[in-house]
Design a protein around this motif. Sequence first.
Motif, PDB file in Angstrom:
ATOM      1  N   LYS A  24      -9.579   4.681   0.328  1.00 48.81           N
ATOM      2  CA  LYS A  24     -10.025   4.435   1.698  1.00 48.81           C
ATOM      3  C   LYS A  24      -9.104   5.160   2.675  1.00 48.81           C
ATOM      4  O   LYS A  24      -7.894   5.106   2.557  1.00 48.81           O
ATOM      5  CB  LYS A  24     -10.020   2.941   1.980  1.00 48.81           C
ATOM      6  CG  LYS A  24     -10.631   2.547   3.308  1.00 48.81           C
ATOM      7  CD  LYS A  24     -10.722   1.029   3.382  1.00 48.81           C
ATOM      8  CE  LYS A  24     -11.646   0.568   4.465  1.00 48.81           C
ATOM      9  NZ  LYS A  24     -13.032   0.979   4.299  1.00 48.81           N
TER      10      LYS A  24
ATOM     11  N   LEU B 134      -9.742  -0.883  -1.526  1.00 49.24           N
ATOM     12  CA  LEU B 134      -8.783  -0.125  -0.727  1.00 49.24           C
ATOM     13  C   LEU B 134      -8.472   1.248  -1.300  1.00 49.24           C
ATOM     14  O   LEU B 134      -8.186   2.184  -0.538  1.00 49.24           O
ATOM     15  CB  LEU B 134      -7.495  -0.923  -0.565  1.00 49.24           C
ATOM     16  CG  LEU B 134      -7.639  -2.209   0.251  1.00 49.24           C
ATOM     17  CD1 LEU B 134      -6.367  -3.045   0.140  1.00 49.24           C
ATOM     18  CD2 LEU B 134      -7.952  -1.888   1.701  1.00 49.24           C
TER      19      LEU B 134
ATOM     20  N   TYR C 274     -10.628  -7.419   1.646  1.00 53.45           N
ATOM     21  CA  TYR C 274     -10.504  -6.259   0.773  1.00 53.45           C
ATOM     22  C   TYR C 274      -9.835  -6.632  -0.546  1.00 53.45           C
ATOM     23  O   TYR C 274      -8.830  -7.331  -0.559  1.00 53.45           O
ATOM     24  CB  TYR C 274      -9.669  -5.153   1.442  1.00 53.45           C
ATOM     25  CG  TYR C 274     -10.218  -4.705   2.770  1.00 53.45           C
ATOM     26  CD1 TYR C 274     -11.225  -3.746   2.838  1.00 53.45           C
ATOM     27  CD2 TYR C 274      -9.731  -5.241   3.964  1.00 53.45           C
ATOM     28  CE1 TYR C 274     -11.728  -3.338   4.069  1.00 53.45           C
ATOM     29  CE2 TYR C 274     -10.230  -4.836   5.191  1.00 53.45           C
ATOM     30  CZ  TYR C 274     -11.236  -3.882   5.238  1.00 53.45           C
ATOM     31  OH  TYR C 274     -11.728  -3.475   6.449  1.00 53.45           O
TER      32      TYR C 274
ATOM     33  N   LEU D 227       0.835  -1.199   0.000  1.00 51.09           N
ATOM     34  CA  LEU D 227       0.000   0.000   0.000  1.00 51.09           C
ATOM     35  C   LEU D 227       0.868   1.246   0.000  1.00 51.09           C
ATOM     36  O   LEU D 227       1.943   1.260   0.595  1.00 51.09           O
ATOM     37  CB  LEU D 227      -0.881   0.045   1.255  1.00 51.09           C
ATOM     38  CG  LEU D 227      -1.771  -1.152   1.562  1.00 51.09           C
ATOM     39  CD1 LEU D 227      -2.510  -0.914   2.876  1.00 51.09           C
ATOM     40  CD2 LEU D 227      -2.727  -1.425   0.433  1.00 51.09           C
TER      41      LEU D 227
END
Length: 109
Positions: A61, A58, A53, A33
Amino acid sequence: MISWQDFENIGLRIGTIERVEPFPEAKKPAYKLWVNLGPLGVKQSSAQVTDLYSPADLLGKQVLCVTNFPPKRIAGFRSEVLVTGVYREDGAVVLASFEHKVPDGSLLA
Protein backbone atom coordinates in the motif's frame (compact mmCIF):
# COMPACT_ATOMS: atom_id res chain seq x y z
CA MET A 1 -3.12 30.68 8.76
CA ILE A 2 0.30 29.46 7.65
CA SER A 3 2.33 30.72 4.75
CA TRP A 4 3.08 28.75 1.60
CA GLN A 5 6.68 28.60 2.83
CA ASP A 6 5.49 26.92 6.05
CA PHE A 7 3.66 24.28 4.00
CA GLU A 8 6.69 23.71 1.75
CA ASN A 9 8.80 23.02 4.85
CA ILE A 10 6.71 19.94 5.70
CA GLY A 11 8.27 16.85 4.14
CA LEU A 12 5.19 15.07 2.74
CA ARG A 13 6.23 12.12 0.61
CA ILE A 14 4.64 8.99 -0.75
CA GLY A 15 6.06 5.59 0.19
CA THR A 16 5.18 1.93 -0.20
CA ILE A 17 4.80 -0.30 2.85
CA GLU A 18 7.25 -3.19 2.34
CA ARG A 19 7.09 -4.93 5.71
CA VAL A 20 4.55 -5.15 8.55
CA GLU A 21 4.93 -6.73 11.99
CA PRO A 22 2.67 -6.83 15.02
CA PHE A 23 3.73 -4.44 17.78
CA PRO A 24 2.56 -6.06 21.05
CA GLU A 25 4.86 -3.85 23.16
CA ALA A 26 2.96 -0.68 22.16
CA LYS A 27 0.49 0.76 24.70
CA LYS A 28 -2.28 0.90 22.06
CA PRO A 29 -2.72 -1.72 19.30
CA ALA A 30 -0.28 -0.92 16.50
CA TYR A 31 1.91 -2.31 13.76
CA LYS A 32 5.58 -1.78 13.01
CA LEU A 33 5.87 -0.64 9.39
CA TRP A 34 8.80 -0.35 7.03
CA VAL A 35 8.05 2.19 4.28
CA ASN A 36 10.11 2.55 1.08
CA LEU A 37 10.50 6.26 0.41
CA GLY A 38 12.61 5.94 -2.73
CA PRO A 39 15.68 8.19 -2.51
CA LEU A 40 15.21 8.54 1.28
CA GLY A 41 15.46 4.77 1.73
CA VAL A 42 13.30 2.49 3.85
CA LYS A 43 12.08 4.14 7.05
CA GLN A 44 10.37 2.64 10.10
CA SER A 45 7.06 3.79 11.54
CA SER A 46 4.68 2.74 14.29
CA ALA A 47 1.05 3.00 13.18
CA GLN A 48 -2.15 2.54 15.18
CA VAL A 49 -4.16 1.24 12.24
CA THR A 50 -5.13 -2.22 13.47
CA ASP A 51 -8.89 -1.49 13.51
CA LEU A 52 -9.23 -1.34 9.73
CA TYR A 53 -6.11 -2.99 8.32
CA SER A 54 -4.50 -6.41 8.55
CA PRO A 55 -0.81 -6.87 7.76
CA ALA A 56 -1.81 -8.34 4.38
CA ASP A 57 -3.92 -5.22 3.62
CA LEU A 58 -0.94 -2.97 4.30
CA LEU A 59 1.76 -4.75 2.27
CA GLY A 60 2.30 -2.88 -0.99
CA LYS A 61 0.00 0.00 0.00
CA GLN A 62 1.24 3.48 -0.84
CA VAL A 63 0.82 5.99 1.98
CA LEU A 64 1.52 9.65 2.64
CA CYS A 65 4.27 10.20 5.22
CA VAL A 66 5.74 13.17 7.06
CA THR A 67 9.46 12.59 6.64
CA ASN A 68 11.06 15.47 8.50
CA PHE A 69 9.91 15.00 12.09
CA PRO A 70 12.68 13.88 14.43
CA PRO A 71 12.71 10.11 15.12
CA LYS A 72 10.64 9.03 18.12
CA ARG A 73 11.08 6.00 20.40
CA ILE A 74 7.87 4.06 20.93
CA ALA A 75 8.16 1.05 23.26
CA GLY A 76 11.80 0.62 22.23
CA PHE A 77 11.07 0.93 18.49
CA ARG A 78 12.54 3.82 16.49
CA SER A 79 9.75 5.46 14.48
CA GLU A 80 11.37 7.60 11.77
CA VAL A 81 8.36 8.86 9.78
CA LEU A 82 4.72 9.61 10.49
CA VAL A 83 2.28 7.67 8.33
CA THR A 84 -0.73 9.95 7.90
CA GLY A 85 -4.42 9.23 8.15
CA VAL A 86 -7.70 10.59 9.43
CA TYR A 87 -9.91 9.49 12.31
CA ARG A 88 -13.40 8.19 11.65
CA GLU A 89 -16.19 8.94 14.14
CA ASP A 90 -15.56 5.57 15.84
CA GLY A 91 -11.86 6.42 16.36
CA ALA A 92 -10.51 4.08 13.66
CA VAL A 93 -7.74 5.54 11.47
CA VAL A 94 -8.16 5.57 7.69
CA LEU A 95 -4.77 5.90 6.00
CA ALA A 96 -4.08 8.68 3.52
CA SER A 97 -3.36 6.68 0.38
CA PHE A 98 -3.57 6.98 -3.40
CA GLU A 99 -5.66 5.28 -6.05
CA HIS A 100 -2.87 5.36 -8.68
CA LYS A 101 0.72 4.24 -8.10
CA VAL A 102 3.37 6.95 -8.05
CA PRO A 103 7.16 6.70 -7.60
CA ASP A 104 8.24 6.12 -4.00
CA GLY A 105 9.61 9.31 -2.49
CA SER A 106 7.36 11.59 -4.57
CA LEU A 107 6.58 14.89 -2.89
CA LEU A 108 2.97 15.88 -2.27
CA ALA A 109 2.09 18.60 -4.77
